[in-house]
Design a protein around this motif. Sequence first.
Motif, PDB file in Angstrom:
ATOM      1  N   ARG A  28       0.840  -1.208   0.000  1.00 55.73           N
ATOM      2  CA  ARG A  28       0.000   0.000   0.000  1.00 55.73           C
ATOM      3  C   ARG A  28       0.872   1.254   0.000  1.00 55.73           C
ATOM      4  N   SER A  29       1.985   1.194   0.710  1.00 60.86           N
ATOM      5  CA  SER A  29       2.848   2.374   0.771  1.00 60.86           C
ATOM      6  C   SER A  29       3.529   2.654  -0.567  1.00 60.86           C
ATOM      7  N   LEU A  30       3.539   1.692  -1.470  1.00 60.86           N
ATOM      8  CA  LEU A  30       4.141   1.884  -2.803  1.00 60.86           C
ATOM      9  C   LEU A  30       3.187   2.534  -3.803  1.00 60.86           C
ATOM     10  N   GLU A  31       1.916   2.618  -3.480  1.00 59.70           N
ATOM     11  CA  GLU A  31       0.926   3.090  -4.456  1.00 59.70           C
ATOM     12  C   GLU A  31       1.239   4.484  -4.988  1.00 59.70           C
ATOM     13  N   THR A  32       1.532   5.427  -4.117  1.00 59.37           N
ATOM     14  CA  THR A  32       1.804   6.797  -4.560  1.00 59.37           C
ATOM     15  C   THR A  32       3.033   6.835  -5.466  1.00 59.37           C
ATOM     16  N   SER A  33       4.069   6.108  -5.084  1.00 61.02           N
ATOM     17  CA  SER A  33       5.284   6.075  -5.907  1.00 61.02           C
ATOM     18  C   SER A  33       5.011   5.455  -7.273  1.00 61.02           C
ATOM     19  N   LEU A  34       4.224   4.388  -7.293  1.00 60.41           N
ATOM     20  CA  LEU A  34       3.868   3.758  -8.565  1.00 60.41           C
ATOM     21  C   LEU A  34       3.132   4.746  -9.463  1.00 60.41           C
ATOM     22  N   ARG A  35       2.142   5.421  -8.915  1.00 63.20           N
ATOM     23  CA  ARG A  35       1.354   6.356  -9.723  1.00 63.20           C
ATOM     24  C   ARG A  35       2.194   7.560 -10.174  1.00 63.20           C
ATOM     25  N   ASP A  36       3.115   8.010  -9.326  1.00 60.38           N
ATOM     26  CA  ASP A  36       4.027   9.086  -9.731  1.00 60.38           C
ATOM     27  C   ASP A  36       4.889   8.648 -10.913  1.00 60.38           C
ATOM     28  N   CYS A  37       5.396   7.417 -10.865  1.00 60.01           N
ATOM     29  CA  CYS A  37       6.221   6.904 -11.967  1.00 60.01           C
ATOM     30  C   CYS A  37       5.415   6.795 -13.261  1.00 60.01           C
ATOM     31  N   VAL A  38       4.182   6.345 -13.146  1.00 58.41           N
ATOM     32  CA  VAL A  38       3.317   6.230 -14.326  1.00 58.41           C
ATOM     33  C   VAL A  38       3.110   7.607 -14.956  1.00 58.41           C
ATOM     34  N   ARG A  39       2.815   8.597 -14.129  1.00 54.44           N
ATOM     35  CA  ARG A  39       2.582   9.952 -14.664  1.00 54.44           C
ATOM     36  C   ARG A  39       3.849  10.537 -15.286  1.00 54.44           C
ATOM     37  N   MET A  40       4.999  10.350 -14.640  1.00 55.56           N
ATOM     38  CA  MET A  40       6.251  10.891 -15.176  1.00 55.56           C
ATOM     39  C   MET A  40       6.621  10.199 -16.480  1.00 55.56           C
ATOM     40  N   ALA A  41       6.412   8.903 -16.568  1.00 56.33           N
ATOM     41  CA  ALA A  41       6.690   8.193 -17.815  1.00 56.33           C
ATOM     42  C   ALA A  41       5.764   8.691 -18.929  1.00 56.33           C
ATOM     43  N   GLY A  42       4.521   8.988 -18.578  1.00 56.02           N
ATOM     44  CA  GLY A  42       3.592   9.550 -19.565  1.00 56.02           C
ATOM     45  C   GLY A  42       4.044  10.911 -20.047  1.00 56.02           C
ATOM     46  N   ILE A  43       4.541  11.731 -19.126  1.00 55.64           N
ATOM     47  CA  ILE A  43       5.065  13.053 -19.511  1.00 55.64           C
ATOM     48  C   ILE A  43       6.268  12.888 -20.425  1.00 55.64           C
ATOM     49  N   ALA A  44       7.177  11.984 -20.055  1.00 51.86           N
ATOM     50  CA  ALA A  44       8.369  11.748 -20.883  1.00 51.86           C
ATOM     51  C   ALA A  44       7.978  11.261 -22.278  1.00 51.86           C
ATOM     52  N   ALA A  45       6.990  10.384 -22.353  1.00 52.98           N
ATOM     53  CA  ALA A  45       6.535   9.883 -23.652  1.00 52.98           C
ATOM     54  C   ALA A  45       5.924  11.002 -24.487  1.00 52.98           C
ATOM     55  N   GLN A  46       5.158  11.875 -23.849  1.00 47.33           N
ATOM     56  CA  GLN A  46       4.555  12.990 -24.584  1.00 47.33           C
ATOM     57  C   GLN A  46       5.627  13.952 -25.089  1.00 47.33           C
ATOM     58  N   VAL A  47       6.603  14.248 -24.252  1.00 49.68           N
ATOM     59  CA  VAL A  47       7.704  15.122 -24.672  1.00 49.68           C
ATOM     60  C   VAL A  47       8.464  14.478 -25.829  1.00 49.68           C
ATOM     61  N   MET A  48       8.710  13.168 -25.730  1.00 48.20           N
ATOM     62  CA  MET A  48       9.418  12.451 -26.792  1.00 48.20           C
ATOM     63  C   MET A  48       8.588  12.472 -28.071  1.00 48.20           C
ATOM     64  N   PHE A  49       7.281  12.312 -27.952  1.00 50.15           N
ATOM     65  CA  PHE A  49       6.400  12.328 -29.122  1.00 50.15           C
ATOM     66  C   PHE A  49       6.444  13.688 -29.811  1.00 50.15           C
ATOM     67  N   ASP A  50       6.454  14.763 -29.011  1.00 50.60           N
ATOM     68  CA  ASP A  50       6.461  16.121 -29.556  1.00 50.60           C
ATOM     69  C   ASP A  50       7.820  16.543 -30.101  1.00 50.60           C
ATOM     70  N   ALA A  51       8.879  15.919 -29.607  1.00 50.12           N
ATOM     71  CA  ALA A  51      10.234  16.285 -30.038  1.00 50.12           C
ATOM     72  C   ALA A  51      10.560  15.574 -31.350  1.00 50.12           C
ATOM     73  N   SER A  52      11.490  16.136 -32.055  1.00 51.18           N
ATOM     74  CA  SER A  52      11.931  15.478 -33.294  1.00 51.18           C
ATOM     75  C   SER A  52      13.231  14.734 -33.001  1.00 51.18           C
ATOM     76  N   VAL A  53      13.073  13.616 -32.284  1.00 53.15           N
ATOM     77  CA  VAL A  53      14.216  12.781 -31.920  1.00 53.15           C
ATOM     78  C   VAL A  53      14.299  11.637 -32.920  1.00 53.15           C
ATOM     79  N   GLU A  54      15.474  11.450 -33.492  1.00 57.26           N
ATOM     80  CA  GLU A  54      15.655  10.429 -34.522  1.00 57.26           C
ATOM     81  C   GLU A  54      16.167   9.104 -33.958  1.00 57.26           C
ATOM     82  N   ASP A  55      16.566   9.079 -32.707  1.00 48.36           N
ATOM     83  CA  ASP A  55      17.115   7.872 -32.093  1.00 48.36           C
ATOM     84  C   ASP A  55      15.984   6.884 -31.801  1.00 48.36           C
ATOM     85  N   GLU A  56      15.846   5.880 -32.656  1.00 50.76           N
ATOM     86  CA  GLU A  56      14.739   4.924 -32.532  1.00 50.76           C
ATOM     87  C   GLU A  56      14.823   4.088 -31.262  1.00 50.76           C
TER      88      GLU A  56
END
Length: 86
Positions: A28-56
Amino acid sequence: MSNVIEMPLSDRPFTELEIDKLHSKAFRSLETSLRDCVRMAGIAAQVMFDASVEDEQLRFAVFHSAQMLRALEKEYDARWHGEVQE
């Protein structure tokens, strides 16, 4: 110097219920950390999607990590609601 931490021995064995309570509290104590990681990974994916990064490989790693974390969060919620059996 040793890296081993010595714990005081219990005067009796732990019951299965006591062990389950310890596990429940730990997870139960891991729930907040798990959800924080999910949100940060989503932000990183959105930034990567918006960026013109060629490294596949980098794009794959970021998008796949976000996907894996969303799946983990979904499984966590399903287990919480008893929708997934061991």
